[in-house]
Design an enzyme around this catalytic site. Structure first.
Site, PDB file in Angstrom:
ATOM      1  N   ASP A  84       0.806  -1.220   0.000  1.00  0.00           N
ATOM      2  CA  ASP A  84       0.000   0.000   0.000  1.00  0.00           C
ATOM      3  C   ASP A  84       0.841   1.274   0.000  1.00  0.00           C
ATOM      4  OD1 ASP A  84      -2.615   1.105   0.050  1.00  0.00           O
ATOM      5  OD2 ASP A  84      -2.441   1.514   2.183  1.00  0.00           O
ATOM      6  N   HIS A  85       0.314   2.310  -0.650  1.00  0.00           N
ATOM      7  CA  HIS A  85       0.924   3.648  -0.675  1.00  0.00           C
ATOM      8  C   HIS A  85       2.407   3.591  -1.050  1.00  0.00           C
ATOM      9  CE1 HIS A  85      -2.346   6.275   0.478  1.00  0.00           C
ATOM     10  NE2 HIS A  85      -2.735   5.367   1.358  1.00  0.00           N
ATOM     11  N   GLU A 136      -4.262   6.613  -6.877  1.00  0.00           N
ATOM     12  CA  GLU A 136      -5.093   7.592  -6.175  1.00  0.00           C
ATOM     13  C   GLU A 136      -5.196   8.878  -6.979  1.00  0.00           C
ATOM     14  OE1 GLU A 136      -4.791  10.208  -2.080  1.00  0.00           O
ATOM     15  OE2 GLU A 136      -4.444   8.047  -1.919  1.00  0.00           O
ATOM     16  N   HIS A 183      -6.986   9.980   6.216  1.00  0.00           N
ATOM     17  CA  HIS A 183      -6.178   9.019   6.954  1.00  0.00           C
ATOM     18  C   HIS A 183      -6.003   9.456   8.407  1.00  0.00           C
ATOM     19  CE1 HIS A 183      -4.672   8.283   2.746  1.00  0.00           C
ATOM     20  NE2 HIS A 183      -4.837   7.039   3.153  1.00  0.00           N
ATOM     21  N   HIS A 211     -10.012   5.198   1.097  1.00  0.00           N
ATOM     22  CA  HIS A 211      -8.941   5.275   2.080  1.00  0.00           C
ATOM     23  C   HIS A 211      -9.435   6.061   3.286  1.00  0.00           C
ATOM     24  CE1 HIS A 211      -5.168   4.034  -0.264  1.00  0.00           C
ATOM     25  NE2 HIS A 211      -6.201   3.727  -1.026  1.00  0.00           N
ATOM     26  N   GLY A 212      -8.815   5.818   4.444  1.00  0.00           N
ATOM     27  CA  GLY A 212      -9.209   6.545   5.642  1.00  0.00           C
ATOM     28  C   GLY A 212     -10.522   6.085   6.234  1.00  0.00           C
ATOM     29  N   ASN A 233     -10.355   0.575   2.992  1.00  0.00           N
ATOM     30  CA  ASN A 233      -9.075   0.477   3.703  1.00  0.00           C
ATOM     31  C   ASN A 233      -9.207   0.925   5.160  1.00  0.00           C
ATOM     32  OD1 ASN A 233      -8.089  -0.135   1.162  1.00  0.00           O
ATOM     33  ND2 ASN A 233      -6.392   1.304   1.269  1.00  0.00           N
TER      34      ASN A 233
END
Length: 283
Positions: A84-85, A136, A183, A211-212, A233
Site C-alpha cells: 500500500d501507498h 489515487e 487518513h 482510504h481513511g 481500507n
C-alpha cells in the site's frame, strides 16, 4: 488456505454488490488479528503493508511480507497480500518477488499530469509482471501526521471528468478517490460525499477504493458501498484498539514485563475491530 489475489477478491465483491476490507499490517500481531477477525466474520479480507510499515521494519520488505504470507496461508478464509501507498520505484519492483499480487502506487502528491504519467509507467510495469495496480486521484490527506485537507478546497475532491481520463490513460485496475475521508482519524466522524461516489461510479469502469475508513461511521460505509465503493481500507482503527489494550493492561499491572501478557489482549482487541468492520463491509 492458499493466498488469493487482491484482484480476485475485489472483482468478486464488486460483482456481488458488497465491499472487501483491507487492513494495514505493522506487526505480526496485526496480521494474526486480521486473519482471526476474518475467520470470526467468515468473509475474505486483504492484508496490506504500507511503504511506511516497510520503513519501520528497517526498509526490509521480505521479513514482514513473509510473516504476513505465512499467517494468510494458515487461515481458513481467503486472504490476499497488498502493498500500500508505494512511492518508491524500487519497492514497486520488489512486490511480486515478495509475493504481493497487488500494489497501490501513490503519485497523488504530484500535479495531475505528473501523477498520470508516473502512474501509467507503474501500471505498465505492474501488468508486465502480473501485478494488479491501484492508484489515487484527489487528496485524501492525513498521512504522516499531516492535517486533513479542506474538503472544499480546489483539487481536493476527485473530479469525475479527470477520473475518466486518468483511468483510461493509465490503465489502473482500481482507483482510490477523495470523497470526504482522511487518513489517521481516531474518531469516526467523517461524512462522505455520496453523490460524488455515484458520479465516479458512473464515470469509471474500475472499482473504487475508500482510504481513511477508520474515521467513517458504519452507516456511512454501508451507504458508500451501496453507491459504488468496493475496497475499504482500515488502518488507524486497529492501532487505536491495539494501543488502548496495551495501555489498559500496563496501567493496571505496572509490574508486567513479559510482552505476551499485554500483546495478547492487544491482538484480541484488533481481532474484534477487524470482525466488526468486516460485518459491515463484507455482508
Amino acid at each position: 488456505m492458499p493466498l488469493v489475489s487482491t484482484g480476485e477478491l475485489v472483482t468478486a465483491a464488486a460483482a456481488a454488490g458488497h465491499g472487501v476490507a483491507a487492513f494495514n499490517v505493522i506487526t505480526l500481531e496485526h496480521a494474526e488479528a486480521i486473519a482471526a477477525g476474518a475467520e470470526r466474520a467468515g468473509v475474505p479480507a486483504i492484508l496490506q503493508i504500507s511503504e511506511n510499515a516497510v520503513a519501520f521494519h528497517g526498509g526490509r520488505l521480505g521479513p514482514v511480507a513473509a510473516a504476513a504470507t505465512a499467517v494468510a496461508r494458515a487461515a481458513s478464509v481467503p486472504l490476499s497480500l497488498h502493498l500500500d501507498h508505494v512511492e518508491s520505484a524500487d519497492l514497486l519492483r520488489a512486490a511480486p518477488v515478495a509475493g504481493f499480487s497487488s500494489v497501490m502506487f501513490d503519485a497523488s502528491k504530484l500535479p495531475y499530469a505528473e501523477n498520470l504519467k508516473a502512474t501509467a509507467e507503474a501500471v505498465r510495469w505492474g501488468h508486465d509482471h502480473g501485478v494488479w495496480v491501484e492508484a489515487e486521484l484527489g487528496a485524501v490527506g492525513g498521512k504522516d501526521g499531516g492535517a486533513p485537507p479542506d474538503a472544499h478546497a480546489p483539487g481536493v475532491r476527485t473530479d469525475p471528468a479527470e477520473a475518466v481520463v486518468f483511468v483510461a490513460e493509465t490503465g489502473v485496475d482500481a482507483l482510490a478517490v477523495a470523497i470526504g475521508s482522511s487518513h489517521a482519524m481516531t474518531a469516526r466522524t467523517a461524512t462522505l460525499d455520496h453523490a460524488l461516489i455515484a458520479d465516479l461510479r458512473a464515470a469509471v469502469p474500475v472499482p473504487l477504493v475508500l482510504h481513511g475508513s477508520s474515521g467513517v461511521p458504519d452507516d456511512e460505509i454501508r451507504r458508500a458501498i451501496a453507491a459504488g465503493m468496493v475496497k475499504i481500507n482500515v488502518g488507524t482503527a486497529l492501532n487505536s484498539a491495539y494501543t488502548a489494550a496495551v495501555r489498559d493492561h500496563l496501567t493496571s499491572r505496572p509490574a508486567v514485563v513479559d510482552p505476551r501478557k499485554y500483546l495478547a489482549p492487544a491482538r484480541e482487541a484488533m481481532t474484534g475491530t477487524v470482525a466488526g468492520f468486516l460485518r459491515v463491509v463484507g455482508a
